[in-house]
Design a protein around this motif. Structure first.
Motif, PDB file in Angstrom:
ATOM      1  N   LYS A 132     -66.772 -58.024 -17.831  1.00  0.00           N
ATOM      2  CA  LYS A 132     -67.581 -57.995 -16.608  1.00  0.00           C
ATOM      3  C   LYS A 132     -67.866 -56.571 -16.156  1.00  0.00           C
ATOM      4  O   LYS A 132     -68.217 -56.342 -15.004  1.00  0.00           O
ATOM      5  CB  LYS A 132     -66.872 -58.770 -15.491  1.00  0.00           C
ATOM      6  N   GLY A 133     -67.726 -55.626 -17.085  1.00  0.00           N
ATOM      7  CA  GLY A 133     -67.996 -54.244 -16.751  1.00  0.00           C
ATOM      8  C   GLY A 133     -66.767 -53.542 -16.199  1.00  0.00           C
ATOM      9  O   GLY A 133     -65.752 -54.169 -15.891  1.00  0.00           O
ATOM     10  N   ILE A 134     -66.864 -52.233 -16.083  1.00  0.00           N
ATOM     11  CA  ILE A 134     -65.777 -51.437 -15.532  1.00  0.00           C
ATOM     12  C   ILE A 134     -66.368 -50.395 -14.598  1.00  0.00           C
ATOM     13  O   ILE A 134     -67.362 -49.733 -14.930  1.00  0.00           O
ATOM     14  CB  ILE A 134     -64.946 -50.775 -16.655  1.00  0.00           C
ATOM     15  N   SER A 135     -65.809 -50.259 -13.429  1.00  0.00           N
ATOM     16  CA  SER A 135     -66.344 -49.339 -12.431  1.00  0.00           C
ATOM     17  C   SER A 135     -65.917 -47.909 -12.744  1.00  0.00           C
ATOM     18  O   SER A 135     -64.964 -47.660 -13.488  1.00  0.00           O
ATOM     19  CB  SER A 135     -65.847 -49.719 -11.037  1.00  0.00           C
ATOM     20  N   ALA A 136     -66.620 -46.953 -12.146  1.00  0.00           N
ATOM     21  CA  ALA A 136     -66.289 -45.543 -12.345  1.00  0.00           C
ATOM     22  C   ALA A 136     -64.896 -45.234 -11.804  1.00  0.00           C
ATOM     23  O   ALA A 136     -64.146 -44.456 -12.410  1.00  0.00           O
ATOM     24  CB  ALA A 136     -67.334 -44.654 -11.667  1.00  0.00           C
ATOM     25  N   ARG A 137     -64.552 -45.835 -10.687  1.00  0.00           N
ATOM     26  CA  ARG A 137     -63.220 -45.584 -10.110  1.00  0.00           C
ATOM     27  C   ARG A 137     -62.119 -46.121 -11.013  1.00  0.00           C
ATOM     28  O   ARG A 137     -61.074 -45.486 -11.189  1.00  0.00           O
ATOM     29  CB  ARG A 137     -63.134 -46.190  -8.710  1.00  0.00           C
ATOM     30  N   GLN A 138     -62.348 -47.296 -11.604  1.00  0.00           N
ATOM     31  CA  GLN A 138     -61.342 -47.857 -12.503  1.00  0.00           C
ATOM     32  C   GLN A 138     -61.217 -47.003 -13.763  1.00  0.00           C
ATOM     33  O   GLN A 138     -60.102 -46.712 -14.221  1.00  0.00           O
ATOM     34  CB  GLN A 138     -61.710 -49.291 -12.888  1.00  0.00           C
ATOM     35  N   LEU A 139     -62.335 -46.595 -14.333  1.00  0.00           N
ATOM     36  CA  LEU A 139     -62.291 -45.750 -15.531  1.00  0.00           C
ATOM     37  C   LEU A 139     -61.616 -44.420 -15.221  1.00  0.00           C
ATOM     38  O   LEU A 139     -60.855 -43.899 -16.044  1.00  0.00           O
ATOM     39  CB  LEU A 139     -63.701 -45.516 -16.061  1.00  0.00           C
ATOM     40  N   ALA A 140     -61.890 -43.877 -14.041  1.00  0.00           N
ATOM     41  CA  ALA A 140     -61.264 -42.612 -13.644  1.00  0.00           C
ATOM     42  C   ALA A 140     -59.744 -42.734 -13.633  1.00  0.00           C
ATOM     43  O   ALA A 140     -59.032 -41.824 -14.070  1.00  0.00           O
ATOM     44  CB  ALA A 140     -61.767 -42.189 -12.265  1.00  0.00           C
ATOM     45  N   ARG A 141     -59.245 -43.860 -13.156  1.00  0.00           N
ATOM     46  CA  ARG A 141     -57.786 -44.083 -13.147  1.00  0.00           C
ATOM     47  C   ARG A 141     -57.254 -44.277 -14.564  1.00  0.00           C
ATOM     48  O   ARG A 141     -56.168 -43.793 -14.909  1.00  0.00           O
ATOM     49  CB  ARG A 141     -57.443 -45.308 -12.287  1.00  0.00           C
ATOM     50  N   ASP A 142     -58.020 -44.967 -15.399  1.00  0.00           N
ATOM     51  CA  ASP A 142     -57.537 -45.308 -16.744  1.00  0.00           C
ATOM     52  C   ASP A 142     -57.438 -44.098 -17.663  1.00  0.00           C
ATOM     53  O   ASP A 142     -56.524 -44.014 -18.496  1.00  0.00           O
ATOM     54  CB  ASP A 142     -58.455 -46.355 -17.380  1.00  0.00           C
ATOM     55  N   ILE A 143     -58.393 -43.154 -17.552  1.00  0.00           N
ATOM     56  CA  ILE A 143     -58.371 -42.013 -18.480  1.00  0.00           C
ATOM     57  C   ILE A 143     -58.071 -40.693 -17.760  1.00  0.00           C
ATOM     58  O   ILE A 143     -58.190 -39.625 -18.346  1.00  0.00           O
ATOM     59  CB  ILE A 143     -59.691 -41.901 -19.268  1.00  0.00           C
ATOM     60  N   GLU A 144     -57.708 -40.777 -16.491  1.00  0.00           N
ATOM     61  CA  GLU A 144     -57.269 -39.628 -15.696  1.00  0.00           C
ATOM     62  C   GLU A 144     -58.334 -38.535 -15.611  1.00  0.00           C
ATOM     63  O   GLU A 144     -58.134 -37.396 -16.057  1.00  0.00           O
ATOM     64  CB  GLU A 144     -55.955 -39.066 -16.264  1.00  0.00           C
ATOM     65  N   VAL A 145     -59.476 -38.917 -15.047  1.00  0.00           N
ATOM     66  CA  VAL A 145     -60.529 -37.953 -14.737  1.00  0.00           C
ATOM     67  C   VAL A 145     -60.995 -38.236 -13.314  1.00  0.00           C
ATOM     68  O   VAL A 145     -60.566 -39.197 -12.683  1.00  0.00           O
ATOM     69  CB  VAL A 145     -61.727 -38.081 -15.715  1.00  0.00           C
ATOM     70  N   THR A 146     -61.885 -37.404 -12.798  1.00  0.00           N
ATOM     71  CA  THR A 146     -62.403 -37.628 -11.457  1.00  0.00           C
ATOM     72  C   THR A 146     -63.422 -38.770 -11.481  1.00  0.00           C
ATOM     73  O   THR A 146     -63.960 -39.128 -12.543  1.00  0.00           O
ATOM     74  CB  THR A 146     -63.094 -36.379 -10.893  1.00  0.00           C
ATOM     75  N   LYS A 147     -63.707 -39.306 -10.303  1.00  0.00           N
ATOM     76  CA  LYS A 147     -64.680 -40.402 -10.205  1.00  0.00           C
ATOM     77  C   LYS A 147     -66.060 -39.951 -10.690  1.00  0.00           C
ATOM     78  O   LYS A 147     -66.745 -40.696 -11.393  1.00  0.00           O
ATOM     79  CB  LYS A 147     -64.772 -40.902  -8.770  1.00  0.00           C
TER      80      LYS A 147
END
Length: 308
Positions: A104-119
């Motif tokens: 169902k897609g992945i949000s920028a905030r979730q990806l930021a947490r998963d790979i440890e980068v900024t939003k």
């Protein structure tokens, strides 16, 4: 069984699921990621992206090459979705795997947490990856379902000063129209349009559907006049008719459900400016639903290396 060749002499079966564990195992270092991209893009024979010369000198410390023809330096990421990136390629590969496995897609905030980068970095990564989710241009044929949907927040949920009179349901003044064409047991194509006039809808259909196909639509009058090129049947939704023999748009309605759940559940709001990119992502995910994620991962990487 097809095998994908990876750096360091490793191989990856198409029956392997490409997830974050697989990425860490198969691409453990920056060098391994670069070696794989060079194999995919150049077949291990570097070509200058500026002058197309093959007369190169390696610069191993910088992971770059010097072109002896035009006297420039370049890396395998020049002119690709990874262009000028300062982030480790392993994180890019992880991001691609996460996107492909997020149904169902992945949000920028979730990806930021998963790979440890900024939003903001995560948002740019996602937009770059979406450049690889392009339509192959092949016309749909056979039985084709066609329908429109409206993307936008519900009027009743808006603040009082943002409510629009009559802004609910099929009111295009406060929503964005998306038109879809879906081949039964096949692919779906969808795009943002400015209106639902016959000129607009007929243009979308002719662009995406092969002549002689059998069209299934609702009773919208804009679909009239298609019988010169297509066989056309329709169901009358206003009379609570949703299935008439083989005629229905239920498969496409199911795709709209996936799209809207992704927008509402993951992204919450998508501006009309970027809506097509999100729609393309959901189309790509739907069209590759029966394909192993390793094959899809390889296809996205390959396309990403040819698109900047």
């Amino acid at each position: 069984m097809r095998i994908f060749v990876l750096p360091l002499g490793k191989t990856l079966s198409i029956h392997t699921i490409m997830n974050i564990v697989s990425v860490y195992k198969k691409f453990p270092t920056q060098a391994a990621c670069i070696a794989h991209l060079e194999h995919v893009r150049w077949n291990d024979k570097p070509i200058c992206p500026y002058c197309q010369s093959t007369n190169q000198s390696p610069l191993p410390k910088e992971n770059r090459y010097h072109c002896n023809n035009c006297n420039t330096t370049f890396s395998v990421t020049v002119g690709t979705i990874f262009h000028k990136t300062k982030m480790d390629l392993q994180k890019w590969f992880l991001a691609i795997a996460l996107v492909l496995n997020a149904k169902k897609g992945i949000s920028a905030r979730q990806l930021a947490r998963d790979i440890e980068v900024t939003k903001d970095t995560a948002w740019r990564i996602l937009m770059q990856i979406r450049k690889s989710f392009v339509d192959d241009g092949e016309l749909l044929e056979g039985i084709i379902e066609i329908d429109e949907t409206f993307i936008g927040g519900k009027n009743k949920n808006r603040h009082a000063n943002k409510k629009i009179e009559g802004g609910q349901g099929g009111n295009s003044d406060d929503k964005t129209i998306v038109v879809g064409t879906l081949q039964r047991d096949g692919k779906v194509k969808a795009q943002k349009v400015k209106d639902r006039t016959a000129k607009t809808l007929h243009g979308v259909i002719k662009k995406n559907v092969a002549a002689g196909s059998e069209l299934m639509t609702d009773e919208l009058k804009s679909y009239n006049g298609l019988t010169l090129l297509y066989m056309h049947q329709f169901v009358n939704h206003s009379s609570n008719e949703y299935v008439n023999g083989n005629c229905h748009t239920n498969t496409l309605e199911g795709f709209w459900s996936l799209l809207k759940r992704g927008v509402i559940g993951q992204y919450h709001y998508v501006t009309p400016k970027y809506l097509d990119k999100y729609v393309n992502e959901f189309c790509y995910r739907y069209n590759s639903r029966k394909t192993n994620t390793t094959e899809v991962f390889a296809a996205v990487l390959s396309k990403g290396l040819s698109i900047r």
